[in-house]
Scaffold this motif. Structure first.
Motif, PDB file in Angstrom:
ATOM      1  N   LEU A 132      69.388  66.923   8.894  1.00  0.00           N
ATOM      2  CA  LEU A 132      68.721  67.031   7.601  1.00  0.00           C
ATOM      3  C   LEU A 132      67.954  65.750   7.312  1.00  0.00           C
ATOM      4  N   PRO A 133      66.906  65.835   6.501  1.00  0.00           N
ATOM      5  CA  PRO A 133      66.239  64.594   6.084  1.00  0.00           C
ATOM      6  C   PRO A 133      67.148  63.806   5.148  1.00  0.00           C
ATOM      7  N   PRO A 134      67.087  62.480   5.177  1.00  0.00           N
ATOM      8  CA  PRO A 134      67.959  61.679   4.311  1.00  0.00           C
ATOM      9  C   PRO A 134      67.596  61.835   2.842  1.00  0.00           C
ATOM     10  N   LYS A 135      68.578  61.632   1.991  1.00  0.00           N
ATOM     11  CA  LYS A 135      68.330  61.667   0.555  1.00  0.00           C
ATOM     12  C   LYS A 135      67.453  60.489   0.155  1.00  0.00           C
ATOM     13  N   SER A 136      66.669  60.696  -0.877  1.00  0.00           N
ATOM     14  CA  SER A 136      65.796  59.637  -1.363  1.00  0.00           C
ATOM     15  C   SER A 136      66.628  58.433  -1.791  1.00  0.00           C
ATOM     16  N   GLY A 137      66.178  57.250  -1.396  1.00  0.00           N
ATOM     17  CA  GLY A 137      66.864  56.034  -1.784  1.00  0.00           C
ATOM     18  C   GLY A 137      67.938  55.580  -0.820  1.00  0.00           C
ATOM     19  N   THR A 138      68.202  56.353   0.233  1.00  0.00           N
ATOM     20  CA  THR A 138      69.194  55.952   1.224  1.00  0.00           C
ATOM     21  C   THR A 138      68.499  55.485   2.499  1.00  0.00           C
ATOM     22  N   LEU A 139      69.221  54.690   3.285  1.00  0.00           N
ATOM     23  CA  LEU A 139      68.702  54.189   4.554  1.00  0.00           C
ATOM     24  C   LEU A 139      69.810  54.242   5.592  1.00  0.00           C
ATOM     25  N   PRO A 140      69.473  54.365   6.885  1.00  0.00           N
ATOM     26  CA  PRO A 140      70.506  54.213   7.925  1.00  0.00           C
ATOM     27  C   PRO A 140      70.957  52.762   7.978  1.00  0.00           C
ATOM     28  N   GLU A 141      72.192  52.547   8.394  1.00  0.00           N
ATOM     29  CA  GLU A 141      72.751  51.192   8.381  1.00  0.00           C
ATOM     30  C   GLU A 141      71.914  50.178   9.161  1.00  0.00           C
ATOM     31  N   PRO A 142      71.387  50.502  10.352  1.00  0.00           N
ATOM     32  CA  PRO A 142      70.596  49.480  11.058  1.00  0.00           C
ATOM     33  C   PRO A 142      69.409  48.971  10.240  1.00  0.00           C
ATOM     34  N   GLU A 143      68.793  49.864   9.473  1.00  0.00           N
ATOM     35  CA  GLU A 143      67.654  49.439   8.659  1.00  0.00           C
ATOM     36  C   GLU A 143      68.116  48.570   7.487  1.00  0.00           C
ATOM     37  N   ILE A 144      69.267  48.906   6.911  1.00  0.00           N
ATOM     38  CA  ILE A 144      69.816  48.066   5.843  1.00  0.00           C
ATOM     39  C   ILE A 144      70.067  46.651   6.365  1.00  0.00           C
ATOM     40  N   TYR A 145      70.703  46.555   7.530  1.00  0.00           N
ATOM     41  CA  TYR A 145      71.020  45.238   8.085  1.00  0.00           C
ATOM     42  C   TYR A 145      69.753  44.484   8.477  1.00  0.00           C
ATOM     43  N   ARG A 146      68.756  45.208   9.011  1.00  0.00           N
ATOM     44  CA  ARG A 146      67.507  44.544   9.395  1.00  0.00           C
ATOM     45  C   ARG A 146      66.844  43.926   8.176  1.00  0.00           C
TER      46      ARG A 146
ATOM     47  N   ALA B 238      82.329  46.932  -6.234  1.00  0.00           N
ATOM     48  CA  ALA B 238      81.294  46.046  -5.715  1.00  0.00           C
ATOM     49  C   ALA B 238      80.310  45.622  -6.802  1.00  0.00           C
ATOM     50  N   HIS B 239      79.698  44.470  -6.567  1.00  0.00           N
ATOM     51  CA  HIS B 239      78.602  44.027  -7.427  1.00  0.00           C
ATOM     52  C   HIS B 239      77.296  44.695  -7.015  1.00  0.00           C
ATOM     53  N   TYR B 240      77.167  44.980  -5.722  1.00  0.00           N
ATOM     54  CA  TYR B 240      75.977  45.671  -5.210  1.00  0.00           C
ATOM     55  C   TYR B 240      76.429  46.755  -4.235  1.00  0.00           C
ATOM     56  N   VAL B 241      75.822  47.925  -4.362  1.00  0.00           N
ATOM     57  CA  VAL B 241      76.077  49.017  -3.426  1.00  0.00           C
ATOM     58  C   VAL B 241      74.759  49.359  -2.737  1.00  0.00           C
ATOM     59  N   LEU B 242      74.763  49.309  -1.411  1.00  0.00           N
ATOM     60  CA  LEU B 242      73.579  49.655  -0.619  1.00  0.00           C
ATOM     61  C   LEU B 242      73.819  51.041  -0.035  1.00  0.00           C
ATOM     62  N   PRO B 243      73.125  52.073  -0.557  1.00  0.00           N
ATOM     63  CA  PRO B 243      73.426  53.457  -0.160  1.00  0.00           C
ATOM     64  C   PRO B 243      72.902  53.797   1.225  1.00  0.00           C
ATOM     65  N   ALA B 244      73.779  54.282   2.071  1.00  0.00           N
ATOM     66  CA  ALA B 244      73.424  54.659   3.444  1.00  0.00           C
ATOM     67  C   ALA B 244      73.271  56.171   3.550  1.00  0.00           C
ATOM     68  N   ALA B 245      72.538  56.617   4.559  1.00  0.00           N
ATOM     69  CA  ALA B 245      72.414  58.045   4.846  1.00  0.00           C
ATOM     70  C   ALA B 245      73.710  58.544   5.473  1.00  0.00           C
ATOM     71  N   SER B 246      73.995  59.811   5.286  1.00  0.00           N
ATOM     72  CA  SER B 246      75.217  60.386   5.855  1.00  0.00           C
ATOM     73  C   SER B 246      75.039  60.639   7.345  1.00  0.00           C
ATOM     74  N   GLN B 247      76.141  61.012   7.988  1.00  0.00           N
ATOM     75  CA  GLN B 247      76.108  61.241   9.432  1.00  0.00           C
ATOM     76  C   GLN B 247      75.249  62.434   9.809  1.00  0.00           C
ATOM     77  N   PHE B 248      74.911  63.291   8.844  1.00  0.00           N
ATOM     78  CA  PHE B 248      74.059  64.450   9.131  1.00  0.00           C
ATOM     79  C   PHE B 248      72.572  64.110   8.991  1.00  0.00           C
ATOM     80  N   GLU B 249      72.283  62.898   8.537  1.00  0.00           N
ATOM     81  CA  GLU B 249      70.906  62.535   8.192  1.00  0.00           C
ATOM     82  C   GLU B 249      70.351  61.392   9.031  1.00  0.00           C
TER      83      GLU B 249
END
Length: 368
Positions: free
Chosen positions: A58-72, A24-35
């Motif tokens: 668990l709290p999400p790792k720094s710099g990651t977001l859940p997919e709905p927030e990425i899409y929003r 990919a040219h851009y990677v948007l990091p998402a939180a895992s299913q545990f976060e």
């Protein structure tokens, strides 16, 4: 890979730096299913139906977001969604305190009526307004509010059999409240066996077995095999067997698997003896599409003439020195988009003609 390489821009949303992400040219990091808040949208129970809205562990790792927030954020940046909707958000907060006032549904209907361009983005609107008013950061669960009301309206009696009272909007709110509050899953409905016939959508509630396209396809089966194919490729490969330790592409390092680290090719002992394949030996599995190296396992759990390989193998992983290695067979190299169902265009994963031969110590073999 060839198709991705031709793209002017490829954006990938993923939880890891996978093979696709590395292209990919851009990677948007998402939180895992545990976060993040998550749910599985399929159900195999009857007559009681369960739904499990899973809370983050668990709290999400720094710099990651859940997919709905990425899409929003993407849709806001495109100018299709307002950055904030204060009036609708205020109505949502009041509605969560006094849902019987039906303030949010009225405000939502008015907002979508005034701005028709938002109607295709209704789930985003729910996420960004009602979602912010939900407890414990359950913003992504906002879409379930609408689903709960739809379900309660369609299966009211079944929902009431599950122990929820009321009707109309009150029943929908009760169902949403149960889903949101239950940490180990919740019974959302209990159907009667007579209900099944009502779910057949034909007016006479009878199932149609006479499907012309299906009968025509069945008639073509006898003519499908190309001349000489069975001789050149004598085995039928079920490409994509589900086993104890494979699930999509989640397992990468073979050390994570308690057994079958190589994703072995399973073959009947009689077939293996006929073509000279020792148990545990390396072999080359070839189709018209490609060839991969496999580990052989003898088993009488498959019929003579049939061989199987699991899906989800062939992902790479770093070893102790950080060198990337591949784990098991990349079975999709054997399947072809040309050999597919004519109606759905799905490749025939469960019927791939192959041949299998031992790999000589000195023989050169195709890369996998």
């Amino acid at each position: 890979r060839k198709a991705f390489a031709k793209l002017e821009m490829l954006v990938v949303v993923d939880v890891a730096f996978t093979e696709t992400a590395r292209m990919a040219h851009y990677v948007l990091p998402a939180a895992s299913q545990f976060e993040k808040w998550e749910a599985t949208f399929f159900n195999l129970e009857f007559p009681k139906n369960f739904f499990h809205l899973r809370k983050p562990l668990l709290p999400p790792k720094s710099g990651t977001l859940p997919e709905p927030e990425i899409y929003r954020r993407l849709v806001v940046a495109m100018g299709a969604l307002p950055k904030r909707m204060p009036l609708l958000s205020a109505a949502a907060r009041i509605d969560r305190r006094w849902p019987r006032l039906r303030l949010f549904p009225l405000a939502l209907r008015a907002a979508l009526s005034r701005r028709p361009a938002l109607r295709p983005l209704a789930t985003m609107v729910l996420y960004d307004t009602l979602g912010r008013a939900l407890p414990d950061g359950a913003q992504a669960a906002a879409v379930l509010w609408f689903a709960a009301h739809q379900y309660a309206g369609k299966h009211a009696e079944a929902v009431r059999r599950a122990g929820l009272a009321g009707g109309g909007a009150d029943l929908g709110e009760a169902l949403f409240g149960r889903i949101l509050a239950s940490r180990s899953g919740a019974i959302i409905s209990e159907h009667a066996y007579d209900d099944t016939w009502k779910m057949v959508r034909y007016p006479d509630h009878r199932i149609r077995l006479d499907v012309p396209e299906m009968l025509e396809a069945l008639g073509d089966l006898a003519r499908e095999r190309a001349a000489g194919e069975a001789d050149a490729y004598p085995f039928v490969l079920a490409a994509g067997e589900r086993r104890s330790y494979n699930a999509n592409t989640i397992y990468r390092d073979p050390l994570w698997r308690k057994d079958d680290p190589d994703g072995a090719l399973r073959i009947h002992p009689e077939d293996a003896k006929r073509v000279g394949l020792e148990d545990g030996a390396l072999a080359l599995c070839e189709s018209r599409r490609g060839a991969i190296r496999v580990r052989v396992r003898h088993t009488d759990t498959v019929q003579p003439g049939l061989v199987t390989l699991p899906h989800g193998y062939g992902m790479d992983y770093p070893d102790e020195e950080g060198v990337r290695k591949e784990s098991g067979p990349r079975v999709n190299l054997l399947t072809s988009a040309d050999h597919r169902d004519p109606i759905t265009a799905t490749p025939y994963h469960k019927h791939v003609r192959v041949r299998v031969r031992p790999i000589e110590e000195e023989a050169s073999t195709p890369a996998v």
